[in-house]
Design an enzyme around this catalytic site. Structure first.
Site, short mmCIF file in Angstrom:
data_model
loop_
_atom_site.label_atom_id
_atom_site.label_comp_id
_atom_site.label_asym_id
_atom_site.label_seq_id
_atom_site.Cartn_x
_atom_site.Cartn_y
_atom_site.Cartn_z
CG HIS A 1 -5.34 3.73 0.98
ND1 HIS A 1 -4.84 2.47 0.69
CD2 HIS A 1 -6.66 3.69 0.65
CE1 HIS A 1 -5.82 1.72 0.21
NE2 HIS A 1 -6.93 2.43 0.16
CB SER B 1 -9.48 0.66 0.30
OG SER B 1 -8.80 0.69 -0.92
CG ASP C 1 -2.28 0.61 0.95
OD1 ASP C 1 -2.31 1.84 0.81
OD2 ASP C 1 -3.29 -0.12 0.90
#
Length: 354
Positions: free
Chosen positions: A142, A296, A110
């Protein structure tokens, strides 16, 4: 302006070698296509983190909830409670196992992870960085959010799992196909088969190269791969890596057990999990949290369930683990948008209860 040529060699093992680069012109690419030593040539596509920009403001962890060393706790967000209840009902509390995920290593490919966040309790480490011009820390948030939902003490599902940050996305949530292949190569070298998982909360164009690399890590190295279905609001089978039959693809639900407009659906999606207004760890301090929407956010719920199962028993193959996750699911309660044919979808909600 003169183009800066480059060449990068990527090897998963002796049977899988890829070369990425910036080449001089289309004629050179044509030459590669005709070279018998080259199986195929693909564009080095961009893959994107599958989340939507939040509307809520940052909140401090210490004002939001407290770390609890009990088997029952107030739920810091609805998603954790939902996966611990068969029926929707009250979503303000849930029971959990403090040892869930113990001995399991989750590789989060990520944007990096804020490993100093209190929710990780020192169980997160920066392991590799394949993003040029950025260091290994999470500059976008994120990856931290995803990792927190997998293994955070407060916000996570598998509260004793270890997080390995493999940075392949930049601060904007974008990463090249070659970065993803490099990340997979690192996991092959570093992971312990049978006690390791990969979380990929990203999506992009269908790719033979990506499919072959992921299938190799699953089938040849016994490492399960869980992926977000994508946020295009269409069929997940149009995209990689969600379309790969060797991965476990996860779509999103909202608090009303509805599949939100953004979540990709279809036969390639094996299960759905909470993905709207999901709270987890963030960047900018060691106690920051943030709420986000997206597949996600759904995928790490299921990764946490898989880590919990993996910490308690041995599975002969990734498929056997996938089947166990499916066997726990709650079936038949989801509502799909009118555009989605319910007969073409797996009506399953992730479940982590007894």
């Amino acid at each position: 302006m003169e183009r800066r040529l480059s060449l990068d060699h990527i090897s998963l093992d002796q049977d899988f070698v890829a070369v990425s680069g910036v080449f001089p012109d289309a004629g050179f690419i044509d030459t590669l296509h005709k070279d018998n030593a080259v199986d195929y040539v693909e564009t080095n596509h961009i893959y994107k983190a599958t989340f939507l920009l939040p509307e809520e403001k940052l909140m401090m962890t210490e004002n939001d909830t407290t770390l609890q060393k009990r088997s029952q706790a107030s739920s810091p967000d609805w998603g954790l409670a939902r996966i611990h209840h068969r029926e929707r009902g009250a979503l303000d509390s849930y029971e959990y196992d403090e040892t869930a995920g113990s001995g399991v290593h989750v590789f989060v490919l990520d944007s990096g992870v804020n490993i100093g966040h209190t929710d990780f309790e020192g169980r997160a480490k920066i392991e590799a960085n394949f993003v040029p011009n950025e260091d290994g820390v999470d500059l976008g948030g994120h990856g931290t959010h995803v990792a927190g939902k997998i293994a955070g003490k407060v916000y996570g599902v598998a509260k004793s799992a270890t997080i390995h940050s493999v940075k392949i996305l930049n601060r904007s949530g974008d990463g090249t196909m070659s970065n993803l292949i490099k990340g997979i190569s690192h996991v092959i070298q570093a992971a312990t088969p049978g006690k390791s998982l990969i979380n990929l909360s990203l999506s992009g164009p269908k790719s033979r190269l990506i499919d072959e690399a992921i299938s190799k890590v699953v089938n040849d190295y016994n490492i399960p791969v869980f992926v977000s279905s994508g946020n295009s609001g269409t069929d997940a089978c149009y995209f990689s890596p969600a379309s790969n039959p060797d991965v476990f693809s996860v779509g999103a639900t909202d608090i009303n057990d509805k599949v939100p407009y953004y979540s990709d659906t279809g036969r390639c999606v094996k299960m759905y999990a909470p993905g709207s207004n999901i709270k987890s760890a963030w960047i900018g301090g060691d106690d920051q949290v943030k709420s986000l929407d997206g597949t996600s956010m759904a995928n790490p719920h299921v990764v946490g369930i898989a880590a919990t199962l993996l910490s308690n028993q041995t599975f002969a193959s990734p498929k056997e683990l996938y089947d166990a996750v499916v066997a726990k699911a709650t079936s038949g309660l989801l509502t799909f948008t009118p555009a989605a044919d319910e007969d073409m979808n797996n009506n399953r909600i992730a479940y982590n209860g007894p």
